[in-house]
Design a protein around this motif. Structure first.
Motif, PDB file in Angstrom:
ATOM      1  N   PHE A  43      84.199 124.530 -28.825  1.00  0.00           N
ATOM      2  CA  PHE A  43      85.366 125.080 -28.142  1.00  0.00           C
ATOM      3  C   PHE A  43      84.871 125.673 -26.827  1.00  0.00           C
ATOM      4  CE2 PHE A  43      86.623 124.885 -32.520  1.00  0.00           C
ATOM      5  CZ  PHE A  43      87.992 124.636 -32.500  1.00  0.00           C
ATOM      6  N   ASP A  45      84.545 127.840 -23.637  1.00  0.00           N
ATOM      7  CA  ASP A  45      84.972 129.196 -23.308  1.00  0.00           C
ATOM      8  C   ASP A  45      86.004 129.204 -22.188  1.00  0.00           C
ATOM      9  OD1 ASP A  45      83.311 130.204 -25.227  1.00  0.00           O
ATOM     10  OD2 ASP A  45      81.673 130.679 -23.848  1.00  0.00           O
ATOM     11  N   SER A  47      88.258 126.998 -21.379  1.00  0.00           N
ATOM     12  CA  SER A  47      89.570 126.592 -21.875  1.00  0.00           C
ATOM     13  C   SER A  47      90.214 127.696 -22.711  1.00  0.00           C
ATOM     14  CB  SER A  47      89.420 125.316 -22.718  1.00  0.00           C
ATOM     15  OG  SER A  47      90.639 124.966 -23.328  1.00  0.00           O
ATOM     16  N   ILE A  48      89.403 128.322 -23.566  1.00  0.00           N
ATOM     17  CA  ILE A  48      89.923 129.406 -24.417  1.00  0.00           C
ATOM     18  C   ILE A  48      90.372 130.590 -23.555  1.00  0.00           C
ATOM     19  CG2 ILE A  48      89.329 131.091 -26.203  1.00  0.00           C
ATOM     20  CD1 ILE A  48      89.669 128.272 -27.268  1.00  0.00           C
ATOM     21  N   ASN A  49      89.593 130.904 -22.518  1.00  0.00           N
ATOM     22  CA  ASN A  49      89.945 132.033 -21.644  1.00  0.00           C
ATOM     23  C   ASN A  49      91.230 131.760 -20.870  1.00  0.00           C
ATOM     24  OD1 ASN A  49      87.745 133.580 -22.416  1.00  0.00           O
ATOM     25  ND2 ASN A  49      86.411 132.746 -20.825  1.00  0.00           N
ATOM     26  N   LEU A  51      93.695 129.899 -21.934  1.00  0.00           N
ATOM     27  CA  LEU A  51      94.779 130.048 -22.906  1.00  0.00           C
ATOM     28  C   LEU A  51      95.040 131.530 -23.194  1.00  0.00           C
ATOM     29  CD1 LEU A  51      96.836 128.794 -24.801  1.00  0.00           C
ATOM     30  CD2 LEU A  51      95.011 128.486 -26.502  1.00  0.00           C
ATOM     31  N   ALA A  52      93.953 132.292 -23.243  1.00  0.00           N
ATOM     32  CA  ALA A  52      94.091 133.741 -23.489  1.00  0.00           C
ATOM     33  C   ALA A  52      94.898 134.398 -22.370  1.00  0.00           C
ATOM     34  CB  ALA A  52      92.712 134.390 -23.604  1.00  0.00           C
ATOM     35  N   GLU A  79      93.955 126.403 -33.974  1.00  0.00           N
ATOM     36  CA  GLU A  79      92.736 127.219 -33.932  1.00  0.00           C
ATOM     37  C   GLU A  79      92.442 127.735 -32.519  1.00  0.00           C
ATOM     38  OE1 GLU A  79      88.031 127.134 -35.245  1.00  0.00           O
ATOM     39  OE2 GLU A  79      89.428 125.691 -36.115  1.00  0.00           O
ATOM     40  N   ARG A  80      92.793 126.961 -31.482  1.00  0.00           N
ATOM     41  CA  ARG A  80      92.578 127.435 -30.107  1.00  0.00           C
ATOM     42  C   ARG A  80      93.430 128.675 -29.834  1.00  0.00           C
ATOM     43  NH1 ARG A  80      94.356 124.810 -26.290  1.00  0.00           N
ATOM     44  NH2 ARG A  80      92.836 125.275 -24.659  1.00  0.00           N
ATOM     45  N   ARG A  81      94.683 128.659 -30.310  1.00  0.00           N
ATOM     46  CA  ARG A  81      95.552 129.821 -30.135  1.00  0.00           C
ATOM     47  C   ARG A  81      94.984 131.035 -30.878  1.00  0.00           C
ATOM     48  NH1 ARG A  81     100.682 126.850 -32.236  1.00  0.00           N
ATOM     49  NH2 ARG A  81      99.179 125.157 -32.470  1.00  0.00           N
ATOM     50  N   ARG A  83      91.740 131.598 -31.542  1.00  0.00           N
ATOM     51  CA  ARG A  83      90.554 132.067 -30.819  1.00  0.00           C
ATOM     52  C   ARG A  83      90.956 132.813 -29.535  1.00  0.00           C
ATOM     53  NH1 ARG A  83      85.411 129.445 -31.866  1.00  0.00           N
ATOM     54  NH2 ARG A  83      85.526 128.204 -33.772  1.00  0.00           N
ATOM     55  N   ALA A  84      91.973 132.273 -28.847  1.00  0.00           N
ATOM     56  CA  ALA A  84      92.437 132.926 -27.620  1.00  0.00           C
ATOM     57  C   ALA A  84      93.039 134.294 -27.932  1.00  0.00           C
ATOM     58  CB  ALA A  84      93.458 132.037 -26.915  1.00  0.00           C
TER      59      ALA A  84
END
Length: 285
Positions: A43, A45, A47-49, A51-52, A79-81, A83-84
């Motif tokens: 995943f 970081d 992309s996750i940031n 989304l966050a 799962e991305r949501r 993690r974000a």
């Protein structure tokens, strides 16, 4: 990558939609655990940031899908949501609780990522093998489920035969699947690693790597042919052996190298030895 799915997986998609009868709840993040069958291993970081940041501004627009398990909930989709939300420091997340079997969970995770084209080649290969092993599927059965040809399945599964170091190159995108396919047929692990590293260093295209593999194979074939040819006996020596076999009525071998050598006459008993000695003495005297 085609987004066409087999009927087996396609039938699961409606189950992921949120119906009027589904209850949306707030679940503490501490009670959630990732999907153990999630095929995606990495995943990013960034992309996750991103989304966050979107969640901070707009909140969770689409609830995640979970199933109830011992001591909490397991994430089926989203799962991305999740993690974000952790990055945002949220305490809870909106979710819908549904009932799914282990096989459905694995298949849904694969669908979700394949549709987003979000998996690298090694992750797809591992996911395919996991489905085969977990549920005793044949490659043909799996091909029907994911709506891909059997050759497509076989090509991905072959990646699992690569040395671990090369698998990591493919996972990171340092080598493409095309590069991996070009070297996977080679038998020598050292050669595979050497070619992979050379392809990375020289930034070879798949075509350039294929040409180098072909060159090495032709060189190997020529070496074998030369070796076989060098082992062939001189026709003159063959004729001499045949004449001596007829003369002494036994097996005769002539071994020579650089104009020096020896003649071997085989005997099979003491009487046979005496017979050969008499013949030889008669020829010499």
């Amino acid at each position: 990558m085609s987004k066409r799915l087999g009927k087996g997986l396609d039938a699961l998609l409606p189950a992921l939609s949120i119906g009027d009868d589904d209850k949306i709840v707030e679940i503490p993040l501490s009670q959630l655990r990732p999907n153990p069958y999630q095929p995606r291993r990495t995943f990013h970081d960034e992309s996750i940031n991103e989304l966050a940041a979107s969640i901070k501004e707009h909140g969770i627009i689409q609830p995640i899908i979970v199933r109830s398990v011992l001591k909490g909930y397991e994430i089926i989709a989203g799962e991305r949501r999740f993690r974000a939300s952790q990055v945002c420091g949220l305490a809870t997340i909106t979710a819908v609780i549904k009932k799914f079997s282990d096989q459905q969970v694995m298949e849904i995770a694969l669908i979700e990522n394949l549709q987003r084209e979000d998996l690298n080649a090694m992750e797809i290969a591992i996911a395919y093998q996991a489905l085969i092993d977990q549920f005793s599927l044949t490659q043909e059965e799996l091909s029907v489920k994911v709506g891909k040809s059997r050759s497509h399945i076989a090509n991905f599964l072959r990646l699992l035969q690569l040395p671990e170091e090369i698998k990591q190159y493919v996972s990171r995108g340092t080598l493409s699947m095309g590069h991996a396919k070009a070297i996977i047929g080679l038998k020598d692990t050292k050669t595979i690693k050497a070619l992979a590293e050379l392809a990375i260093k020289e930034q070879w295209s798949v075509r350039e790597l294929e040409e180098e593999v072909k060159r090495l194979e032709e060189k190997s074939d020529n070496k074998k042919a030369t070796s076989t040819k060098s082992k062939r006996k001189d026709p003159y020596i063959n004729e001499l052996e045949e004449n001596l076999r007829e003369m002494y009525r036994t097996t005769v071998k002539i071994k020579h190298n650089n104009n020096k050598g020896k003649i071997e006459l085989l005997y099979y008993s003491k009487d046979d030895l005496d017979r050969l000695l008499e013949l030889l003495q008669g020829k010499i005297s």
